[in-house]
Scaffold this motif. Structure first.
Motif, PDB file in Angstrom:
ATOM      1  N   THR A 261       0.843  -1.191   0.000  1.00 20.61           N
ATOM      2  CA  THR A 261       0.000   0.000   0.000  1.00 20.61           C
ATOM      3  C   THR A 261       0.878   1.241   0.000  1.00 20.61           C
ATOM      4  O   THR A 261       1.836   1.328   0.763  1.00 20.61           O
ATOM      5  N   ARG A 262       0.537   2.189  -0.875  1.00 17.38           N
ATOM      6  CA  ARG A 262       1.325   3.401  -1.002  1.00 17.38           C
ATOM      7  C   ARG A 262       0.398   4.618  -1.116  1.00 17.38           C
ATOM      8  O   ARG A 262      -0.774   4.481  -1.487  1.00 17.38           O
ATOM      9  N   PRO A 263       0.898   5.834  -0.802  1.00 16.02           N
ATOM     10  CA  PRO A 263       0.103   7.038  -1.088  1.00 16.02           C
ATOM     11  C   PRO A 263      -0.355   7.016  -2.541  1.00 16.02           C
ATOM     12  O   PRO A 263       0.386   6.568  -3.425  1.00 16.02           O
ATOM     13  N   TRP A 264      -1.558   7.495  -2.804  1.00  6.22           N
ATOM     14  CA  TRP A 264      -2.180   7.243  -4.105  1.00  6.22           C
ATOM     15  C   TRP A 264      -1.345   7.729  -5.285  1.00  6.22           C
ATOM     16  O   TRP A 264      -1.331   7.085  -6.338  1.00  6.22           O
ATOM     17  N   LEU A 265      -0.619   8.828  -5.114  1.00  4.51           N
ATOM     18  CA  LEU A 265       0.189   9.326  -6.221  1.00  4.51           C
ATOM     19  C   LEU A 265       1.497   8.548  -6.393  1.00  4.51           C
ATOM     20  O   LEU A 265       2.226   8.770  -7.357  1.00  4.51           O
ATOM     21  N   ALA A 269       5.072   2.532  -7.357  1.00  2.00           N
ATOM     22  CA  ALA A 269       5.994   1.719  -6.559  1.00  2.00           C
ATOM     23  C   ALA A 269       5.335   0.404  -6.158  1.00  2.00           C
ATOM     24  O   ALA A 269       5.984  -0.649  -6.134  1.00  2.00           O
ATOM     25  N   SER A 270       4.044   0.454  -5.841  1.00  2.00           N
ATOM     26  CA  SER A 270       3.308  -0.761  -5.507  1.00  2.00           C
ATOM     27  C   SER A 270       3.219  -1.672  -6.727  1.00  2.00           C
ATOM     28  O   SER A 270       3.412  -2.893  -6.640  1.00  2.00           O
ATOM     29  N   TYR A 271       2.932  -1.088  -7.884  1.00  2.00           N
ATOM     30  CA  TYR A 271       2.841  -1.862  -9.127  1.00  2.00           C
ATOM     31  C   TYR A 271       4.181  -2.517  -9.465  1.00  2.00           C
ATOM     32  O   TYR A 271       4.241  -3.705  -9.825  1.00  2.00           O
ATOM     33  N   GLU A 272       5.276  -1.769  -9.343  1.00  2.00           N
ATOM     34  CA  GLU A 272       6.591  -2.308  -9.693  1.00  2.00           C
ATOM     35  C   GLU A 272       6.968  -3.477  -8.783  1.00  2.00           C
ATOM     36  O   GLU A 272       7.541  -4.470  -9.249  1.00  2.00           O
ATOM     37  N   ARG A 273       6.645  -3.367  -7.477  1.00  2.00           N
ATOM     38  CA  ARG A 273       6.974  -4.488  -6.593  1.00  2.00           C
ATOM     39  C   ARG A 273       6.136  -5.711  -6.937  1.00  2.00           C
ATOM     40  O   ARG A 273       6.639  -6.844  -6.913  1.00  2.00           O
ATOM     41  N   ALA A 274       4.872  -5.490  -7.240  1.00  2.00           N
ATOM     42  CA  ALA A 274       4.026  -6.616  -7.637  1.00  2.00           C
ATOM     43  C   ALA A 274       4.577  -7.279  -8.895  1.00  2.00           C
ATOM     44  O   ALA A 274       4.582  -8.512  -9.018  1.00  2.00           O
ATOM     45  N   ARG A 275       5.068  -6.466  -9.835  1.00  2.00           N
ATOM     46  CA  ARG A 275       5.662  -7.025 -11.053  1.00  2.00           C
ATOM     47  C   ARG A 275       6.890  -7.871 -10.710  1.00  2.00           C
ATOM     48  O   ARG A 275       7.067  -8.973 -11.251  1.00  2.00           O
TER      49      ARG A 275
END
Length: 386
Positions: A261-265, A269-275
């Protein structure tokens, strides 16, 4: 042979048509007042600019009422083009104002009833016979049905167009967030899409076929976009203000990878870690992978080439040994590092006798010498083999 009476012609005297036309403003006012009283959605709507539009539409429709009688032809009961266009535009305007189609049709029903009652008083007062009044009423309500259908079409067209336009804006917003565009670029997209920014967003990678179904299960304000790095094999869900345990339950069994979970803007960073977490082994393709539970794996595998080079460096002293011997010593060294040199724990992990562990550790000390007691080597070896 029995003969049925002919249907009366709806020919009203010119002076009566003129009298009814003169009464149209007061009839329109009565209809609008009844709509305000009986349809709560319109209680405040008719006081502003839209109120004038609706009053004009009512007056136009009432003028069509009168012309039905003036034409004197029962087959000419279709509203004039101006009335039909006005009804269509009214429906579109009501959709833009946020009022539902049900509210609009209720307004039509109320307005038709009150308008006809007012006009019927004039017809009866002028001596028009009851059969003609009844026939006229039938045509008037058929006329209103056509107008209300036209307004419903306008409302539906506007709703569909605005819905598609908003979805395009939401898609653009989701792409901008995943791409990590600047706040100055993202904020206007959120405003135009009428999307209220949350405190946080969590990126969730899911198989493309699961995206739409999960969107309805998680949160209606979530964003969904194709993963730009997967050629449409996966979708990215951006979930606002997610309670992590609830989110993990919602995506269970769908092969999801849940980022932090990250600040919305900062959701990129959340997407890159999931990738990056796609490379972490799972029990099955449908199992959910929570990146927060695999942080060590993600750190170690962040640079696969560096990890491979580090492993080669750490195992270099064993390079000249036979394959089977080297494999056994690597297993023993890994267990020795993880169990901090506790021989019995190492033996239990490897399913061998403690004396076997002592023998192998002797071989390792011969190969590595004092390095086994060097904290820096222990750190590097733990990362390489852990």
């Amino acid at each position: 042979m029995a003969r049925y009476p002919e249907e009366p012609r709806l020919s009203l005297p010119p002076d009566l048509v003129e009298e009814l036309t003169a009464e149209l403003p007061s009839v329109a006012d009565a209809a609008v007042a009844a709509i305000i009283a009986e349809v709560p959605t319109y209680a405040n709507a008719l006081s502003g600019p839209m109120g004038e539009v609706i009053r004009d539409a009512v007056a136009l429709a009432l003028g069509g009422f009168v012309q039905l009688g003036a034409r004197g032809d029962r087959r000419s009961d279709r509203p004039a083009a101006a009335s039909m266009d006005g009804a269509y535009q009214l429906g579109r305007g009501e959709a833009r104002s946020g009022r539902s189609m049900e509210a609009l049709l209720a307004a039509y029903r109320v307005g038709s009833r009150v308008s006809w009652r007012q006009m019927a008083v004039g017809l009866v007062g002028a001596g028009v016979d009851s059969a003609t009044v009844a026939a006229y009423a039938e045509l008037v309500f058929a006329y209103m049905d056509q107008l209300s259908d036209q307004s419903a079409t306008g409302h539906r067209d506007e709703t569909n167009e605005s819905g598609r336009a908003r979805q395009r804006m939401l898609d653009a917003l989701a792409r901008a967030l995943v791409e990590g565009q600047t706040p100055e670029a993202v904020a206007p997209l959120a405003s135009r899409a009428e999307w209220e920014p949350p405190e946080t967003l969590t990126a969730v990678l899911v198989p493309e076929a699961q995206g739409s179904a999960l969107l309805g299960l998680i949160a209606p304000s979530s964003l969904l976009v194709d993963d730009p790095a997967s050629r449409s094999q996966r979708s990215v869900l951006l979930v606002p203000d997610a309670h992590r345990s609830v989110l993990l339950r919602a995506v269970a069994g769908h092969g999801a990878v849940v980022g932090p979970t990250r600040p919305w803007l900062e959701v990129r960073a959340s997407y890159e870690r999931a990738r990056r977490a796609l490379s972490v082994e799972r029990e099955s393709r449908s199992a959910t992978l929570d990146t927060e539970a695999h942080l060590a794996d993600l750190v170690v595998t962040a640079d696969p080439d560096a990890l491979r080079d580090l492993r080669e460096q750490v195992l270099a002293p064993l390079a000249g040994m036979s394959g089977s011997t080297r494999e056994k010593l690597v297993e023993t060294l890994r267990a020795w590092l993880l169990h901090q040199g506790r021989r019995d724990a190492v033996a239990a992990t490897l399913f061998v006798h403690p004396q076997t562990v002592r023998y192998r550790m002797g071989q390792l000390r011969e190969a590595y010498g004092e390095e086994l007691d060097d904290p820096e080597f222990v750190r590097r070896a733990t990362i390489a083999l852990g």
